[in-house]
Design a protein around this motif. Sequence first.
Motif, PDB file in Angstrom:
ATOM      1  N   TYR A 240      -8.686 -39.892  24.780  1.00  0.00           N
ATOM      2  CA  TYR A 240      -9.157 -38.552  24.613  1.00  0.00           C
ATOM      3  C   TYR A 240      -9.361 -38.367  22.747  1.00  0.00           C
ATOM      4  CZ  TYR A 240      -8.396 -36.597  29.082  1.00  0.00           C
ATOM      5  OH  TYR A 240      -8.459 -36.375  30.479  1.00  0.00           O
ATOM      6  N   PHE A 244     -13.175 -39.819  24.602  1.00  0.00           N
ATOM      7  CA  PHE A 244     -14.125 -38.331  25.649  1.00  0.00           C
ATOM      8  C   PHE A 244     -15.017 -37.779  25.059  1.00  0.00           C
ATOM      9  CE2 PHE A 244     -12.171 -33.718  25.737  1.00  0.00           C
ATOM     10  CZ  PHE A 244     -12.662 -34.025  27.180  1.00  0.00           C
ATOM     11  N   VAL A 266      -9.682 -29.720  21.167  1.00  0.00           N
ATOM     12  CA  VAL A 266      -8.548 -30.531  21.087  1.00  0.00           C
ATOM     13  C   VAL A 266      -8.245 -30.740  20.077  1.00  0.00           C
ATOM     14  CG1 VAL A 266      -8.650 -32.750  22.244  1.00  0.00           C
ATOM     15  CG2 VAL A 266     -10.754 -31.980  23.319  1.00  0.00           C
ATOM     16  N   GLY A 309      -5.436 -33.850  33.861  1.00  0.00           N
ATOM     17  CA  GLY A 309      -6.410 -34.108  32.986  1.00  0.00           C
ATOM     18  C   GLY A 309      -7.292 -34.689  34.103  1.00  0.00           C
ATOM     19  N   GLY A 325      -8.774 -31.074  28.860  1.00  0.00           N
ATOM     20  CA  GLY A 325      -9.246 -32.636  28.138  1.00  0.00           C
ATOM     21  C   GLY A 325      -8.426 -31.740  26.853  1.00  0.00           C
TER      22      GLY A 325
END
Length: 409
Positions: A240, A244, A266, A309, A325
């Motif tokens: 991530y 991501f 995030v 997720g 996320g």
Amino acid sequence: MQAPAVTTETEAGVRVSRIRWAILALLFAATVLNYIDRQTLSILASSVQKDLGIDDVGYARIVQYFLIAYAVSYLAAGWITDKLGAKVSLALFLGWWSLANMATGWVRNASQLGFARMMLGLGEPGVYTAGPKAVAEHFPPTERGFAIGVYTAGAMVGATLAPPLIAWLALQYGWRAAFVITGAAGFIWLAVWLLVYRSPEGAQPARSAEPIEWGPILRDRSVWGLALARLIADPVWYFYLFWFPKYLTDQRGMTLIQVASLAWLVYLAADLGSIGGGLFSGRLIRSGVAPARSRLVAMACAAALAPLGMLIAFQPGIGPTLALGSLVAFAHLVFQVNIGALVVDRYPMRSVATVFGLIAAGSAFGGFASTYVVGQLASTGAYDGIFLLMGLLHPTAWLIAWLSVRRKQ
């Protein structure tokens, strides 16, 4: 004659309390610097490659030098921390990586750049072995999760601050100066750390008098179980963090500006998980739950949330995708902070950094291996499969952690 003695003891308690929060603030600042120094090259990669004549293959090799050194260093960083104590060891580690970052600004070719980044990788794990040692010395079990969460959150703050800060420095003074300035900032921190940090009375002689006994550590199945748990769970965070944003641009059609303007969500979720996860397990301890059990309960909650997720594989709208996320980032930091607090709770102070280093090495090697696997899958556009795979990792890691510590040590 007793009243003055009581007053003195009370004042000493207040003084210690103030010192420990100052120490926590400095640990937070150290992790901020850690991530800024780590990301400086990735942010300035294009300029550095152009000036030094390095192609993408050469740049990838230089990144690998850092990752290998970073993973291997964990195996020794904890032992060094236990031998020298949190104060001296973190001063040495941060001074080392600050010099390595400054040296990057003076390199003239790919070989020198690779060596400088390898030296950076050798120094940077030290903050994550000295941090638990300092927390074990200064914080009771009810506050340890919160303390670890606070300084862990510094990494996310550093990751957020790095792009605009480094870009501004490079535009104003050139890319070489950006490395020198960010590295030099570490020595300001170093001066304050040496002035502020105090080990608890009597702790330093006890540490130096007893050698680390490797046999019991290496025979303890919980050490290897927790290391395996981190090896399995932490690739989710690496995915991530590094892939991501690329997924959002390549697969979901977002522009680079859109991704940059929303990526902070995030990081914010990760910070909330880092601090909130520590507060949650600390509250469980205050309500009467045993420390180790409280960490496992918090980790179980995180392991239940992280698989959500997998829904990203079905390509919901951009808003739900970012929300999912962020939820995974939140859950992972809850998991990571509490597995760190579990180590501090479980192992004696004189060897806690050694054990923490061995377990953290699992994270580094997991990130190193997963980068290759994810890269191969992403190159074919198989992101849906990656999201499904990542959703399985936290429950698996929690089960391994629970099995490894369920019996009394």
